[in-house]
Design a protein around this motif. Sequence first.
Motif, PDB file in Angstrom:
ATOM      1  N   ALA A 182       0.831  -1.204   0.000  1.00 53.55           N
ATOM      2  CA  ALA A 182       0.000   0.000   0.000  1.00 53.55           C
ATOM      3  C   ALA A 182       0.868   1.259   0.000  1.00 53.55           C
ATOM      4  O   ALA A 182       0.575   2.230  -0.702  1.00 53.55           O
ATOM      5  CB  ALA A 182      -0.924  -0.002   1.217  1.00 53.55           C
ATOM      6  N   LYS A 183       1.941   1.227   0.773  1.00 51.07           N
ATOM      7  CA  LYS A 183       2.856   2.383   0.803  1.00 51.07           C
ATOM      8  C   LYS A 183       3.534   2.579  -0.550  1.00 51.07           C
ATOM      9  O   LYS A 183       3.722   3.714  -1.014  1.00 51.07           O
ATOM     10  CB  LYS A 183       3.898   2.193   1.910  1.00 51.07           C
ATOM     11  N   ARG A 184       3.920   1.482  -1.196  1.00 52.50           N
ATOM     12  CA  ARG A 184       4.563   1.591  -2.509  1.00 52.50           C
ATOM     13  C   ARG A 184       3.589   2.129  -3.560  1.00 52.50           C
ATOM     14  O   ARG A 184       3.966   2.955  -4.404  1.00 52.50           O
ATOM     15  CB  ARG A 184       5.126   0.234  -2.935  1.00 52.50           C
ATOM     16  N   LEU A 185       2.348   1.656  -3.509  1.00 54.72           N
ATOM     17  CA  LEU A 185       1.345   2.153  -4.452  1.00 54.72           C
ATOM     18  C   LEU A 185       1.101   3.639  -4.223  1.00 54.72           C
ATOM     19  O   LEU A 185       0.983   4.407  -5.183  1.00 54.72           O
ATOM     20  CB  LEU A 185       0.038   1.370  -4.283  1.00 54.72           C
ATOM     21  N   ARG A 186       1.027   4.042  -2.965  1.00 47.29           N
ATOM     22  CA  ARG A 186       0.841   5.460  -2.658  1.00 47.29           C
ATOM     23  C   ARG A 186       2.028   6.288  -3.138  1.00 47.29           C
ATOM     24  O   ARG A 186       1.852   7.375  -3.706  1.00 47.29           O
ATOM     25  CB  ARG A 186       0.643   5.626  -1.149  1.00 47.29           C
ATOM     26  N   ALA A 187       3.242   5.770  -2.972  1.00 50.15           N
ATOM     27  CA  ALA A 187       4.436   6.499  -3.399  1.00 50.15           C
ATOM     28  C   ALA A 187       4.464   6.676  -4.917  1.00 50.15           C
ATOM     29  O   ALA A 187       4.877   7.727  -5.426  1.00 50.15           O
ATOM     30  CB  ALA A 187       5.692   5.781  -2.921  1.00 50.15           C
ATOM     31  N   ARG A 188       4.010   5.660  -5.659  1.00 50.19           N
ATOM     32  CA  ARG A 188       4.010   5.753  -7.123  1.00 50.19           C
ATOM     33  C   ARG A 188       2.971   6.754  -7.630  1.00 50.19           C
ATOM     34  O   ARG A 188       3.070   7.236  -8.763  1.00 50.19           O
ATOM     35  CB  ARG A 188       3.744   4.371  -7.745  1.00 50.19           C
ATOM     36  N   ASN A 189       1.980   7.034  -6.820  1.00 51.80           N
ATOM     37  CA  ASN A 189       0.911   7.960  -7.215  1.00 51.80           C
ATOM     38  C   ASN A 189       0.829   9.135  -6.247  1.00 51.80           C
ATOM     39  O   ASN A 189      -0.254   9.659  -5.981  1.00 51.80           O
ATOM     40  CB  ASN A 189      -0.427   7.211  -7.253  1.00 51.80           C
ATOM     41  N   SER A 190       1.975   9.556  -5.716  1.00 51.61           N
ATOM     42  CA  SER A 190       2.002  10.546  -4.644  1.00 51.61           C
ATOM     43  C   SER A 190       1.401  11.897  -5.048  1.00 51.61           C
ATOM     44  O   SER A 190       0.718  12.541  -4.243  1.00 51.61           O
ATOM     45  CB  SER A 190       3.441  10.749  -4.152  1.00 51.61           C
ATOM     46  N   THR A 191       1.627  12.314  -6.286  1.00 52.71           N
ATOM     47  CA  THR A 191       1.095  13.613  -6.718  1.00 52.71           C
ATOM     48  C   THR A 191      -0.430  13.597  -6.760  1.00 52.71           C
ATOM     49  O   THR A 191      -1.096  14.508  -6.246  1.00 52.71           O
ATOM     50  CB  THR A 191       1.654  13.997  -8.102  1.00 52.71           C
ATOM     51  N   THR A 192      -0.986  12.557  -7.374  1.00 55.62           N
ATOM     52  CA  THR A 192      -2.449  12.432  -7.441  1.00 55.62           C
ATOM     53  C   THR A 192      -3.056  12.379  -6.052  1.00 55.62           C
ATOM     54  O   THR A 192      -4.060  13.060  -5.758  1.00 55.62           O
ATOM     55  CB  THR A 192      -2.830  11.159  -8.228  1.00 55.62           C
ATOM     56  N   ILE A 193      -2.440  11.610  -5.171  1.00 50.89           N
ATOM     57  CA  ILE A 193      -2.979  11.447  -3.817  1.00 50.89           C
ATOM     58  C   ILE A 193      -2.840  12.732  -3.020  1.00 50.89           C
ATOM     59  O   ILE A 193      -3.710  13.087  -2.213  1.00 50.89           O
ATOM     60  CB  ILE A 193      -2.279  10.257  -3.118  1.00 50.89           C
ATOM     61  N   PHE A 194      -1.766  13.473  -3.245  1.00 52.32           N
ATOM     62  CA  PHE A 194      -1.600  14.758  -2.552  1.00 52.32           C
ATOM     63  C   PHE A 194      -2.704  15.736  -2.947  1.00 52.32           C
ATOM     64  O   PHE A 194      -3.303  16.393  -2.091  1.00 52.32           O
ATOM     65  CB  PHE A 194      -0.239  15.352  -2.857  1.00 52.32           C
ATOM     66  N   PHE A 195      -2.995  15.832  -4.241  1.00 47.40           N
ATOM     67  CA  PHE A 195      -4.055  16.757  -4.672  1.00 47.40           C
ATOM     68  C   PHE A 195      -5.425  16.295  -4.184  1.00 47.40           C
ATOM     69  O   PHE A 195      -6.293  17.119  -3.866  1.00 47.40           O
ATOM     70  CB  PHE A 195      -4.041  16.908  -6.195  1.00 47.40           C
ATOM     71  N   ALA A 196      -5.624  14.990  -4.104  1.00 47.93           N
ATOM     72  CA  ALA A 196      -6.860  14.481  -3.506  1.00 47.93           C
ATOM     73  C   ALA A 196      -6.921  14.862  -2.030  1.00 47.93           C
ATOM     74  O   ALA A 196      -7.985  15.224  -1.503  1.00 47.93           O
ATOM     75  CB  ALA A 196      -6.934  12.963  -3.673  1.00 47.93           C
ATOM     76  N   GLY A 197      -5.771  14.804  -1.352  1.00 48.64           N
ATOM     77  CA  GLY A 197      -5.712  15.218   0.046  1.00 48.64           C
ATOM     78  C   GLY A 197      -6.044  16.688   0.232  1.00 48.64           C
ATOM     79  O   GLY A 197      -6.630  17.086   1.254  1.00 48.64           O
ATOM     80  N   LEU A 198      -5.698  17.523  -0.744  1.00 47.62           N
ATOM     81  CA  LEU A 198      -6.045  18.950  -0.662  1.00 47.62           C
ATOM     82  C   LEU A 198      -7.556  19.146  -0.679  1.00 47.62           C
ATOM     83  O   LEU A 198      -8.088  20.034   0.004  1.00 47.62           O
ATOM     84  CB  LEU A 198      -5.407  19.716  -1.821  1.00 47.62           C
ATOM     85  N   ILE A 199      -8.262  18.321  -1.452  1.00 48.07           N
ATOM     86  CA  ILE A 199      -9.724  18.407  -1.453  1.00 48.07           C
ATOM     87  C   ILE A 199     -10.281  18.017  -0.093  1.00 48.07           C
ATOM     88  O   ILE A 199     -11.207  18.649   0.433  1.00 48.07           O
ATOM     89  CB  ILE A 199     -10.308  17.512  -2.566  1.00 48.07           C
TER      90      ILE A 199
END
Length: 233
Positions: A182-199
């Motif tokens: 799960a951590k590796r998947l999150r790291a590979r998509n960190s930009t997308t997940i960060f912008f989702a976190g901003l929402i």
Amino acid sequence: MIFEAARLAGSNLLLPASRSVLFKSLGLTILLLIGLWFGLGEIFAIMAMPWLDSLLPGLPDWAGWAGTIAAIIAGVGLALVLALFIAPVTAVMAGLFLDEIADVIEVRDYPGETPGRPMPLGQSVKQSLGFLLVVGLGNIVALLLLLVPGINIAAFFLVNGYLLGREYFEFAAMRFMSPADAKRLRARNSTTIFFAGLIIAAFLSVPLLNLLTPMFAAGMMVHLHKMIAGKAG
């Protein structure tokens, strides 16, 4: 992808299948915040007593006004501290109800796919406590940065966007894979997940609506994980 996940999570909040989870999550969040309010109020009162005791003997004419002003200042400080605790409290709620939220979404929106595995109780508690610590420390840093002109609001969104995006996504991903994967998947998509976190951080910044943050954030990240996993094949 991000906005579609947010739209789906928003539409999920008031559907009949989600109401029982909503009421439990909202009820426990409110109870915890009420407990924090009274607990912090007692701490503020104890801290103010020595100052007032030293003030009253020397200034009897306007000591009453001083007490009123001190109470107002304490009330404002208490509100600020309580606002700081909203994110950690909602983080704890996420650990308790993410699996129930995810089950509802997966059954309704992804009926043809294999459902995720609920996390064991011990792992869920461990993740919730870790979430509480990480988000709490992050918001303390954000609170300190509020004193720096020009970056105070940005600090709130950047810190919460990163932490909330990371933790909620990993919660959703761990229903289908190990914590390390799960951590590796999150790291590979960190930009997308960060912008989702901003929402999610923007959702968190709206008074009263922020009490629904666990439901919204968990639902959004369940959808986002499905989209990312599907795109990756």
